[in-house]
Design a protein around this motif. Sequence first.
Motif, mmCIF file in Angstrom:
data_model
loop_
_atom_site.group_PDB
_atom_site.id
_atom_site.type_symbol
_atom_site.label_atom_id
_atom_site.label_comp_id
_atom_site.label_asym_id
_atom_site.label_seq_id
_atom_site.Cartn_x
_atom_site.Cartn_y
_atom_site.Cartn_z
ATOM 1 N N VAL A 126 14.947 48.785 -24.512
ATOM 2 C CA VAL A 126 14.815 47.659 -23.585
ATOM 3 C C VAL A 126 13.507 47.717 -22.795
ATOM 4 C CG1 VAL A 126 17.296 47.305 -23.388
ATOM 5 C CG2 VAL A 126 16.115 48.660 -21.655
ATOM 6 N N ARG A 127 12.895 48.888 -22.728
ATOM 7 C CA ARG A 127 11.607 49.018 -22.038
ATOM 8 C C ARG A 127 10.426 48.747 -22.973
ATOM 9 N NH1 ARG A 127 15.138 52.461 -19.398
ATOM 10 N NH2 ARG A 127 14.963 52.463 -17.121
ATOM 11 N N GLY A 128 10.697 48.450 -24.252
ATOM 12 C CA GLY A 128 9.629 48.062 -25.168
ATOM 13 C C GLY A 128 9.238 49.088 -26.202
ATOM 14 N N TYR A 129 9.889 50.226 -26.231
ATOM 15 C CA TYR A 129 9.538 51.288 -27.178
ATOM 16 C C TYR A 129 10.194 51.064 -28.539
ATOM 17 C CZ TYR A 129 7.864 53.978 -23.204
ATOM 18 O OH TYR A 129 7.174 54.397 -22.090
ATOM 19 N N ASP A 130 9.468 51.387 -29.600
ATOM 20 C CA ASP A 130 10.082 51.592 -30.900
ATOM 21 C C ASP A 130 10.805 52.925 -30.767
ATOM 22 O OD1 ASP A 130 8.905 49.305 -31.996
ATOM 23 O OD2 ASP A 130 7.185 50.406 -32.756
ATOM 24 N N THR A 131 12.044 52.988 -31.257
ATOM 25 C CA THR A 131 12.869 54.160 -30.963
ATOM 26 C C THR A 131 13.647 54.593 -32.196
ATOM 27 O OG1 THR A 131 13.114 53.241 -28.743
ATOM 28 C CG2 THR A 131 14.527 55.080 -29.319
ATOM 29 N N THR A 132 13.341 55.795 -32.683
ATOM 30 C CA THR A 132 14.002 56.350 -33.853
ATOM 31 C C THR A 132 14.853 57.542 -33.431
ATOM 32 O OG1 THR A 132 12.160 55.683 -35.269
ATOM 33 C CG2 THR A 132 13.624 57.399 -36.118
ATOM 34 N N LEU A 133 16.099 57.548 -33.873
ATOM 35 C CA LEU A 133 17.015 58.651 -33.622
ATOM 36 C C LEU A 133 17.010 59.567 -34.841
ATOM 37 C CD1 LEU A 133 19.317 60.069 -32.051
ATOM 38 C CD2 LEU A 133 20.902 58.450 -33.169
ATOM 39 N N VAL A 134 16.855 60.865 -34.617
ATOM 40 C CA VAL A 134 16.929 61.829 -35.716
ATOM 41 C C VAL A 134 18.403 62.151 -35.918
ATOM 42 C CG1 VAL A 134 16.109 63.987 -36.682
ATOM 43 C CG2 VAL A 134 14.638 62.684 -35.115
ATOM 44 N N ALA A 135 18.951 61.645 -37.020
ATOM 45 C CA ALA A 135 20.389 61.625 -37.259
ATOM 46 C C ALA A 135 21.045 63.001 -37.297
ATOM 47 C CB ALA A 135 20.679 60.882 -38.558
ATOM 48 N N ASP A 136 20.318 64.008 -37.740
ATOM 49 C CA ASP A 136 20.896 65.355 -37.830
ATOM 50 C C ASP A 136 20.328 66.297 -36.773
ATOM 51 O OD1 ASP A 136 18.362 65.475 -38.958
ATOM 52 O OD2 ASP A 136 19.007 66.478 -40.789
ATOM 53 N N ALA A 137 19.785 65.722 -35.707
ATOM 54 C CA ALA A 137 19.209 66.526 -34.625
ATOM 55 C C ALA A 137 19.738 66.078 -33.263
ATOM 56 C CB ALA A 137 17.683 66.463 -34.668
#
Length: 186
Positions: A126-137
């Motif tokens: 919501v603050r404008g960042y592209d955001t990737t979650l590391v699924a196994d971390a």
Amino acid sequence: MTTLENRPNTALLVVDVQNGVVDGAHARDAVVTNVAALVERARREGVPVVWVQHSDEELTRGSDAWQLAPELKPDAAEPLVHKNYGDSFEDTGLETVLSDLGVGRLVVAGAESDACIRSTLHGALVRGYDTTLVADAHTTGDKTAWGAPPPAQVIAHTNLYWAYQTAPGRTAGTVSTEDADLTGKP
């Protein structure tokens, strides 16, 4: 791409991998090993690593529970953000740290999946960042006594719904430790 102007860089954001958070958490050793691998890769690739450390009544600042997991050793030059709320941006200097680094894209790892990870992911998007979650971390503890699903299901659900998040001008998604692109370069 990020909606934040002049912010082409990526940072690895390591959230709350603290003794009192991950001790007893689902797949603790595998997750901490994956986080450590991401940190080492980020350092090798010249990608900033930003650490987040939570404090509250159960994680008293300076206590053993509050300390980062012993397998993780922040470099003295790496920013460390202290927080008191689930969202790592809330009432902290994280936004300033990321702005100073020119960061518009975050790769997120840590704990807990159903609390601070989710809050931080949403806070970043919501603050404008592209955001990737590391699924196994990322991981969480067992909260079935309070009606939550078992930890493996919580983690799987977090990965599932984050894989399909969208917002105008921003990207989100999940990736494995092995496939994580920390540079964000095409």
